[in-house]
Design a protein around this motif. Structure first.
Motif, PDB file in Angstrom:
ATOM      1  N   TRP A   1       0.779  -1.251  -0.223  1.00  0.00           N
ATOM      2  CA  TRP A   1      -0.054  -0.177  -0.013  1.00  0.00           C
ATOM      3  C   TRP A   1       0.896   1.211  -0.129  1.00  0.00           C
ATOM      4  O   TRP A   1       0.631   2.252  -0.874  1.00  0.00           O
ATOM      5  CB  TRP A   1      -0.933  -0.147   1.236  1.00  0.00           C
ATOM      6  CG  TRP A   1      -1.868   1.418   1.296  1.00  0.00           C
ATOM      7  CD1 TRP A   1      -1.690   2.212   2.260  1.00  0.00           C
ATOM      8  CD2 TRP A   1      -2.753   1.720   0.621  1.00  0.00           C
ATOM      9  NE1 TRP A   1      -2.432   3.223   2.314  1.00  0.00           N
ATOM     10  CE2 TRP A   1      -2.977   2.901   0.990  1.00  0.00           C
ATOM     11  CE3 TRP A   1      -3.383   1.530  -0.852  1.00  0.00           C
ATOM     12  CZ2 TRP A   1      -4.031   3.672   0.421  1.00  0.00           C
ATOM     13  CZ3 TRP A   1      -4.105   2.284  -1.461  1.00  0.00           C
ATOM     14  CH2 TRP A   1      -4.775   3.265  -0.814  1.00  0.00           C
ATOM     15  N   LEU A   2       1.871   1.165   0.869  1.00  0.00           N
ATOM     16  CA  LEU A   2       2.747   2.408   0.966  1.00  0.00           C
ATOM     17  C   LEU A   2       3.423   2.684  -0.391  1.00  0.00           C
ATOM     18  O   LEU A   2       3.512   3.838  -0.869  1.00  0.00           O
ATOM     19  CB  LEU A   2       4.005   2.279   1.893  1.00  0.00           C
ATOM     20  CG  LEU A   2       3.441   2.130   3.467  1.00  0.00           C
ATOM     21  CD1 LEU A   2       4.256   1.695   4.410  1.00  0.00           C
ATOM     22  CD2 LEU A   2       2.577   3.504   3.810  1.00  0.00           C
ATOM     23  N   GLU A   3       3.914   1.618  -1.008  1.00  0.00           N
ATOM     24  CA  GLU A   3       4.602   1.729  -2.399  1.00  0.00           C
ATOM     25  C   GLU A   3       3.622   2.325  -3.458  1.00  0.00           C
ATOM     26  O   GLU A   3       4.066   2.804  -4.311  1.00  0.00           O
ATOM     27  CB  GLU A   3       5.125   0.357  -2.646  1.00  0.00           C
ATOM     28  CG  GLU A   3       6.522   0.244  -1.861  1.00  0.00           C
ATOM     29  CD  GLU A   3       7.088  -1.204  -2.367  1.00  0.00           C
ATOM     30  OE1 GLU A   3       6.480  -1.951  -2.996  1.00  0.00           O
ATOM     31  OE2 GLU A   3       8.121  -1.561  -1.665  1.00  0.00           O
TER      32      GLU A   3
ATOM     33  N   ASP B   1      13.333  10.449   2.969  1.00  0.00           N
ATOM     34  CA  ASP B   1      12.765  10.282   1.610  1.00  0.00           C
ATOM     35  C   ASP B   1      11.943   8.912   1.729  1.00  0.00           C
ATOM     36  O   ASP B   1      11.429   8.268   2.684  1.00  0.00           O
ATOM     37  CB  ASP B   1      14.012   9.703   0.776  1.00  0.00           C
ATOM     38  CG  ASP B   1      14.906   8.651   1.003  1.00  0.00           C
ATOM     39  OD1 ASP B   1      14.272   7.842   1.660  1.00  0.00           O
ATOM     40  OD2 ASP B   1      16.058   8.764   0.721  1.00  0.00           O
ATOM     41  N   ARG B   2      11.300   8.733   0.468  1.00  0.00           N
ATOM     42  CA  ARG B   2      10.391   7.547   0.330  1.00  0.00           C
ATOM     43  C   ARG B   2      10.859   6.046   0.990  1.00  0.00           C
ATOM     44  O   ARG B   2      10.090   5.575   1.679  1.00  0.00           O
ATOM     45  CB  ARG B   2       9.982   7.316  -1.077  1.00  0.00           C
ATOM     46  CG  ARG B   2       8.882   6.344  -1.421  1.00  0.00           C
ATOM     47  CD  ARG B   2       8.613   6.318  -2.877  1.00  0.00           C
ATOM     48  NE  ARG B   2       7.484   5.381  -3.252  1.00  0.00           N
ATOM     49  CZ  ARG B   2       7.593   4.448  -3.680  1.00  0.00           C
ATOM     50  NH1 ARG B   2       8.909   3.460  -3.839  1.00  0.00           N
ATOM     51  NH2 ARG B   2       6.604   3.715  -4.150  1.00  0.00           N
ATOM     52  N   ALA B   3      12.247   5.750   0.639  1.00  0.00           N
ATOM     53  CA  ALA B   3      12.498   4.622   1.082  1.00  0.00           C
ATOM     54  C   ALA B   3      12.805   4.472   2.675  1.00  0.00           C
ATOM     55  O   ALA B   3      12.169   3.631   3.240  1.00  0.00           O
ATOM     56  CB  ALA B   3      13.971   4.085   0.266  1.00  0.00           C
ATOM     57  N   GLN B   4      13.122   5.730   3.134  1.00  0.00           N
ATOM     58  CA  GLN B   4      13.150   5.710   4.548  1.00  0.00           C
ATOM     59  C   GLN B   4      11.929   5.631   5.353  1.00  0.00           C
ATOM     60  O   GLN B   4      11.809   5.364   6.539  1.00  0.00           O
ATOM     61  CB  GLN B   4      13.976   7.085   5.103  1.00  0.00           C
ATOM     62  CG  GLN B   4      15.431   7.181   4.652  1.00  0.00           C
ATOM     63  CD  GLN B   4      16.105   8.199   4.752  1.00  0.00           C
ATOM     64  OE1 GLN B   4      15.722   9.576   4.319  1.00  0.00           O
ATOM     65  NE2 GLN B   4      17.046   8.431   5.663  1.00  0.00           N
ATOM     66  N   THR B   5      11.019   6.443   4.801  1.00  0.00           N
ATOM     67  CA  THR B   5       9.639   6.216   5.281  1.00  0.00           C
ATOM     68  C   THR B   5       9.046   4.930   5.303  1.00  0.00           C
ATOM     69  O   THR B   5       8.280   4.561   6.227  1.00  0.00           O
ATOM     70  CB  THR B   5       8.780   7.412   4.463  1.00  0.00           C
ATOM     71  OG1 THR B   5       9.195   8.648   4.583  1.00  0.00           O
ATOM     72  CG2 THR B   5       7.247   7.413   4.956  1.00  0.00           C
ATOM     73  N   ILE B   6       9.098   4.216   4.006  1.00  0.00           N
ATOM     74  CA  ILE B   6       8.454   3.053   3.992  1.00  0.00           C
ATOM     75  C   ILE B   6       9.071   2.015   5.258  1.00  0.00           C
ATOM     76  O   ILE B   6       8.327   1.364   5.740  1.00  0.00           O
ATOM     77  CB  ILE B   6       8.506   2.590   2.564  1.00  0.00           C
ATOM     78  CG1 ILE B   6       7.588   3.247   1.568  1.00  0.00           C
ATOM     79  CG2 ILE B   6       8.336   0.880   2.671  1.00  0.00           C
ATOM     80  CD1 ILE B   6       7.791   2.987   0.237  1.00  0.00           C
ATOM     81  N   GLU B   7      10.412   2.013   5.045  1.00  0.00           N
ATOM     82  CA  GLU B   7      11.100   1.084   6.114  1.00  0.00           C
ATOM     83  C   GLU B   7      10.577   1.503   7.685  1.00  0.00           C
ATOM     84  O   GLU B   7      10.401   0.772   8.296  1.00  0.00           O
ATOM     85  CB  GLU B   7      12.639   1.411   5.924  1.00  0.00           C
ATOM     86  CG  GLU B   7      13.038   0.642   4.775  1.00  0.00           C
ATOM     87  CD  GLU B   7      12.787  -0.777   4.705  1.00  0.00           C
ATOM     88  OE1 GLU B   7      12.595  -1.477   5.409  1.00  0.00           O
ATOM     89  OE2 GLU B   7      12.290  -1.271   3.424  1.00  0.00           O
ATOM     90  N   SER B   8      10.296   2.691   7.633  1.00  0.00           N
ATOM     91  CA  SER B   8      10.154   3.165   9.253  1.00  0.00           C
ATOM     92  C   SER B   8       8.802   2.752   9.594  1.00  0.00           C
ATOM     93  O   SER B   8       8.303   2.190  10.647  1.00  0.00           O
ATOM     94  CB  SER B   8      10.308   4.717   9.173  1.00  0.00           C
ATOM     95  OG  SER B   8       9.741   5.004  10.671  1.00  0.00           O
ATOM     96  N   LEU B   9       7.929   2.869   8.430  1.00  0.00           N
ATOM     97  CA  LEU B   9       6.417   2.528   8.805  1.00  0.00           C
ATOM     98  C   LEU B   9       6.362   1.270   8.864  1.00  0.00           C
ATOM     99  O   LEU B   9       5.530   0.499   9.647  1.00  0.00           O
ATOM    100  CB  LEU B   9       5.610   3.238   7.818  1.00  0.00           C
ATOM    101  CG  LEU B   9       5.541   4.784   8.030  1.00  0.00           C
ATOM    102  CD1 LEU B   9       4.628   5.057   6.717  1.00  0.00           C
ATOM    103  CD2 LEU B   9       4.972   5.107   9.202  1.00  0.00           C
ATOM    104  N   VAL B  10       6.769   0.514   7.911  1.00  0.00           N
ATOM    105  CA  VAL B  10       6.692  -1.191   7.858  1.00  0.00           C
ATOM    106  C   VAL B  10       7.130  -1.625   9.253  1.00  0.00           C
ATOM    107  O   VAL B  10       6.682  -2.897   9.817  1.00  0.00           O
ATOM    108  CB  VAL B  10       7.571  -1.771   6.609  1.00  0.00           C
ATOM    109  CG1 VAL B  10       7.474  -3.353   6.647  1.00  0.00           C
ATOM    110  CG2 VAL B  10       6.610  -1.260   5.382  1.00  0.00           C
ATOM    111  N   GLY B  11       8.252  -0.884   9.731  1.00  0.00           N
ATOM    112  CA  GLY B  11       9.019  -1.598  10.985  1.00  0.00           C
ATOM    113  C   GLY B  11       8.257  -1.356  12.297  1.00  0.00           C
ATOM    114  O   GLY B  11       8.671  -1.837  13.265  1.00  0.00           O
ATOM    115  N   GLU B  12       7.248  -0.296  12.211  1.00  0.00           N
ATOM    116  CA  GLU B  12       6.680   0.021  13.416  1.00  0.00           C
ATOM    117  C   GLU B  12       5.730  -0.995  14.203  1.00  0.00           C
ATOM    118  O   GLU B  12       5.090  -1.900  13.432  1.00  0.00           O
ATOM    119  CB  GLU B  12       5.513   1.094  13.157  1.00  0.00           C
ATOM    120  CG  GLU B  12       5.902   2.593  13.146  1.00  0.00           C
ATOM    121  CD  GLU B  12       4.891   3.439  12.998  1.00  0.00           C
ATOM    122  OE1 GLU B  12       4.907   4.616  13.139  1.00  0.00           O
ATOM    123  OE2 GLU B  12       3.784   3.234  12.580  1.00  0.00           O
ATOM    124  N   VAL B  13       6.078  -1.230  15.446  1.00  0.00           N
ATOM    125  CA  VAL B  13       5.392  -2.396  16.149  1.00  0.00           C
ATOM    126  C   VAL B  13       4.274  -2.018  16.583  1.00  0.00           C
ATOM    127  O   VAL B  13       3.238  -2.860  16.728  1.00  0.00           O
ATOM    128  CB  VAL B  13       6.329  -3.019  17.350  1.00  0.00           C
ATOM    129  CG1 VAL B  13       5.791  -4.144  18.062  1.00  0.00           C
ATOM    130  CG2 VAL B  13       7.756  -3.292  16.649  1.00  0.00           C
TER     131      VAL B  13
END
Length: 123
Positions: free
Chosen positions: A28-30, A48-60
Motif C-alpha cells: 500500500w505504501l509503495e 525520503d520515500r525508502a526511509q519512510t516505508i522502512e520506518s512505517l513497515v517496522g513500527e511495532v
C-alpha cells in the motif's frame, strides 16, 4: 465547489489510511507514496520515500492518531495541498500537518510531500 468537496473526502480518506492498519502495509505504501516522496518529520528531519516505508513497515505499536480540521487547497486539476491537525489519543503531541498530493494520468492520487510541525501551545 462540489468537486472540491469530493476531492477533500478522497484525500482525507487516503491521508487517514496512512494512520490506520495500512500504515504497515509495504504494498500500500509503495502504491500511495509518489516515487519522489519526501517528508519533513515532526522532529524536523528530512526523510525520503525508502526511509519512510522502512520506518512505517517496522513500527511495532503505532499510537492511535486523531485527525481534524481538514482544509483543501486545489493547486491545479492534478495537484492539491491538504492541511489538518493531529493529536494522539492520549492528548499528546498536537501537530499541524500539510500534505501535497498529485494525480497521475490514470487518476491515482499519490502523496508527494508531507510535513508535520508541533502545534504551538497557547498561553
Amino acid at each position: 465547489m462540489r468537486m472540491n468537496a469530493m476531492l477533500l473526502e478522497k484525500l482525507k480518506a487516503l491521508e487517514c489510511s496512512l494512520q490506520g492498519p495500512k500504515r504497515n502495509d509495504r504494498e500500500w505504501l509503495e502504491q500511495i507514496l509518489h516515487h519522489e516522496f519526501t517528508e519533513i518529520t515532526r522532529s524536523g528531519m528530512l526523510i525520503d520515500r525508502a526511509q519512510t516505508i522502512e520506518s512505517l513497515v517496522g513500527e511495532v505499536c503505532a499510537l492511535t492518531i486523531f485527525s481534524s480540521d481538514f482544509r483543501l487547497i486545489r493547486v491545479s486539476d492534478d495537484a492539491a495541498i491538504l492541511h489538518y491537525r493531529t493529536i494522539n489519543a492520549d492528548g499528546s503531541r498536537p501537530a499541524l500537518r500539510s500534505s501535497c498530493w498529485e494525480c497521475s494520468h490514470r487518476g491515482q492520487w499519490t502523496l508527494v510531500f508531507h510535513q508535520g510541525t508541533p502545534e504551538a501551545v497557547s498561553e
